[in-house]
Design an enzyme around this catalytic site. Structure first.
Site, PDB file in Angstrom:
ATOM      1  N   LYS A   1      -6.164   6.659  11.047  1.00 48.26           N
ATOM      2  CA  LYS A   1      -7.250   6.674  11.375  1.00 48.26           C
ATOM      3  C   LYS A   1      -7.574   6.817  13.029  1.00 48.26           C
ATOM      4  CE  LYS A   1      -9.345   3.759   7.979  1.00 48.26           C
ATOM      5  NZ  LYS A   1     -10.391   2.668   7.921  1.00 48.26           N
TER       6      LYS A   1
ATOM      7  N   GLY B   1       0.550  -1.400  -0.158  1.00 48.13           N
ATOM      8  CA  GLY B   1       0.106   0.097   0.057  1.00 48.13           C
ATOM      9  C   GLY B   1       0.869   1.443   0.088  1.00 48.13           C
TER      10      GLY B   1
ATOM     11  N   THR C   1      -0.515  -3.781  11.890  1.00 54.98           N
ATOM     12  CA  THR C   1       0.714  -3.940  10.903  1.00 54.98           C
ATOM     13  C   THR C   1       1.900  -3.057  11.564  1.00 54.98           C
ATOM     14  OG1 THR C   1      -1.103  -3.996   9.038  1.00 54.98           O
ATOM     15  CG2 THR C   1       1.339  -3.440   8.570  1.00 54.98           C
TER      16      THR C   1
ATOM     17  N   ARG D   1      -5.689   0.987  -6.657  1.00 53.84           N
ATOM     18  CA  ARG D   1      -4.426   1.236  -5.984  1.00 53.84           C
ATOM     19  C   ARG D   1      -4.032   2.285  -7.178  1.00 53.84           C
ATOM     20  NH1 ARG D   1      -2.479  -2.205  -2.059  1.00 53.84           N
ATOM     21  NH2 ARG D   1      -2.657  -4.511  -2.756  1.00 53.84           N
TER      22      ARG D   1
ATOM     23  N   ASP E   1      -4.530   1.957  10.717  1.00 50.17           N
ATOM     24  CA  ASP E   1      -5.794   1.763  10.928  1.00 50.17           C
ATOM     25  C   ASP E   1      -6.198   1.230  12.266  1.00 50.17           C
ATOM     26  OD1 ASP E   1      -8.448   0.910  10.817  1.00 50.17           O
ATOM     27  OD2 ASP E   1      -8.544   0.467   8.790  1.00 50.17           O
TER      28      ASP E   1
ATOM     29  N   PHE F   1     -13.288   3.339   5.295  1.00 51.52           N
ATOM     30  CA  PHE F   1     -12.565   2.635   4.445  1.00 51.52           C
ATOM     31  C   PHE F   1     -11.889   3.337   3.417  1.00 51.52           C
ATOM     32  CE2 PHE F   1     -11.082  -0.878   1.495  1.00 51.52           C
ATOM     33  CZ  PHE F   1     -10.175  -1.683   2.316  1.00 51.52           C
TER      34      PHE F   1
ATOM     35  N   GLU G   1       4.900   4.112   5.933  1.00 51.02           N
ATOM     36  CA  GLU G   1       3.340   3.426   5.722  1.00 51.02           C
ATOM     37  C   GLU G   1       2.406   4.256   5.100  1.00 51.02           C
ATOM     38  OE1 GLU G   1       1.629   1.068   5.674  1.00 51.02           O
ATOM     39  OE2 GLU G   1       1.684  -0.363   7.313  1.00 51.02           O
ATOM     40  N   ASP G   2       1.466   3.678   4.502  1.00 47.28           N
ATOM     41  CA  ASP G   2       0.441   4.196   3.821  1.00 47.28           C
ATOM     42  C   ASP G   2      -0.691   4.473   4.980  1.00 47.28           C
ATOM     43  OD1 ASP G   2      -0.035   1.786   4.173  1.00 47.28           O
ATOM     44  OD2 ASP G   2      -1.317   1.525   2.246  1.00 47.28           O
TER      45      ASP G   2
HETATM   46  C1  PRP Z   1      -2.913  -2.183   4.783  1.00 41.66           C
HETATM   47  C2  PRP Z   1      -2.254  -0.995   4.636  1.00 41.66           C
HETATM   48  C3  PRP Z   1      -1.390  -0.970   6.005  1.00 41.66           C
HETATM   49  C4  PRP Z   1      -2.141  -1.843   6.784  1.00 41.66           C
HETATM   50  C5  PRP Z   1      -2.855  -0.856   8.073  1.00 41.66           C
HETATM   51  O1  PRP Z   1      -2.219  -3.420   4.188  1.00 41.66           O
HETATM   52  O2  PRP Z   1      -1.350  -0.854   3.552  1.00 41.66           O
HETATM   53  O3  PRP Z   1      -0.231  -1.602   5.660  1.00 41.66           O
HETATM   54  O4  PRP Z   1      -3.275  -2.357   5.984  1.00 41.66           O
HETATM   55  O5  PRP Z   1      -3.895  -1.262   8.772  1.00 41.66           O
HETATM   56  P1  PRP Z   1      -3.853  -1.748  10.288  1.00 41.66           P
HETATM   57  O6  PRP Z   1      -3.336  -0.485  10.843  1.00 41.66           O
HETATM   58  O7  PRP Z   1      -5.088  -2.212  10.674  1.00 41.66           O
HETATM   59  O8  PRP Z   1      -2.936  -2.846  10.505  1.00 41.66           O
HETATM   60  P2  PRP Z   1      -3.010  -4.609   3.623  1.00 41.66           P
HETATM   61  O9  PRP Z   1      -3.029  -5.690   4.729  1.00 41.66           O
HETATM   62  O10 PRP Z   1      -4.254  -4.363   3.028  1.00 41.66           O
HETATM   63  O11 PRP Z   1      -1.974  -5.152   2.711  1.00 41.66           O
HETATM   64  P3  PRP Z   1      -1.439  -4.408   1.320  1.00 41.66           P
HETATM   65  O12 PRP Z   1      -0.737  -3.187   1.788  1.00 41.66           O
HETATM   66  O13 PRP Z   1      -0.643  -5.387   0.574  1.00 41.66           O
HETATM   67  O14 PRP Z   1      -2.534  -4.136   0.431  1.00 41.66           O
END
Ligand code: PRP
Length: 178
Positions: A129, A42, A105, A163, A101, A150, A97-98
């Site tokens: 968030k 992301g 992660t 994306r 939430d 979302f 990080e993007d």
């Molecule tokens: C998304 C996003 C962050 C993470 C944030 O990744 O890119 O890395 O979720 O969410 P959290 O704070 O609830 O953990 P995703 O699992 O969708 O994988 P991707 O980046 O490969 O799409």
């Protein structure tokens, strides 16, 4: 399910905020060996933009973390790969990080990187968030605080789509009438 998109943050605002974050990073890391670690997938658009604006020397590495799959909710288990091959001992690591939430992660990636003994470890996130804000995660560089919707675009997906959107969009899923 019908899907509707509503613009939340325009490309112009994203680019301006990212440039401002890069200027702060330039100032803060001028005398330190900066290593960017980008969280796939992301963060790839945000990171590409950020790197173009940073003017001091840096190295770049990638880790991959995934927990959403094809859902709008985190499954709670973060599948992490790539951290074990990073050579960051003694480096000043900035995790890119993007979105924060649930914060799961970044908590998981932080633990994996911290175990590799960097000189320092900090976090740069484009979006945050409320749930992540409530956790008090130390975000040294933050783009925008957003509502608990979302979102997709600018690297972020729903079931691997959207994306490529040039902006951050709120995704609304509506059950279609029978
Ligand atoms: C998304 C996003 C962050 C993470 C944030 O990744 O890119 O890395 O979720 O969410 P959290 O704070 O609830 O953990 P995703 O699992 O969708 O994988 P991707 O980046 O490969 O799409």
């Amino acid at each position: 399910m019908a899907e509707q998109l509503a613009l939340m943050i325009s490309e112009r605002r994203l680019r301006a905020r990212t440039a401002a974050l890069a200027r702060q990073i330039d100032d803060d890391y001028r005398d330190r060996r900066l290593s960017l670690v980008i969280v796939l997938k992301g963060a790839v658009m945000f990171a590409a933009d950020l790197m173009r604006h940073i003017t001091i020397p840096f190295t770049v590495d990638f880790v991959a973390a995934s927990s959403y799959g094809e859902s709008t909710r985190s499954c709670g288990d973060v599948a992490l790969s790539g951290a074990d091959r990073l050579v960051i001992c003694g480096r000043h690591v900035l995790l890119v990080e993007d979105i924060l939430d649930t914060g799961k992660t970044v908590t998981s990636v932080f633990a994996a990187l911290g175990a590799r003994r960097p000189a320092s470890l900090a976090l740069c996130a484009l979006l945050r968030k409320p749930a992540a804000a409530a956790l008090g995660l130390p975000v040294a560089y933050r783009g925008f605080d957003i509502p608990p919707d979302f979102v997709v675009g600018w690297g972020m997906d729903y079931a691997e789509r959207y994306r490529n959107l040039r902006g951050i969009y709120r995704l609304v899923l509506e059950a279609e009438p029978e």
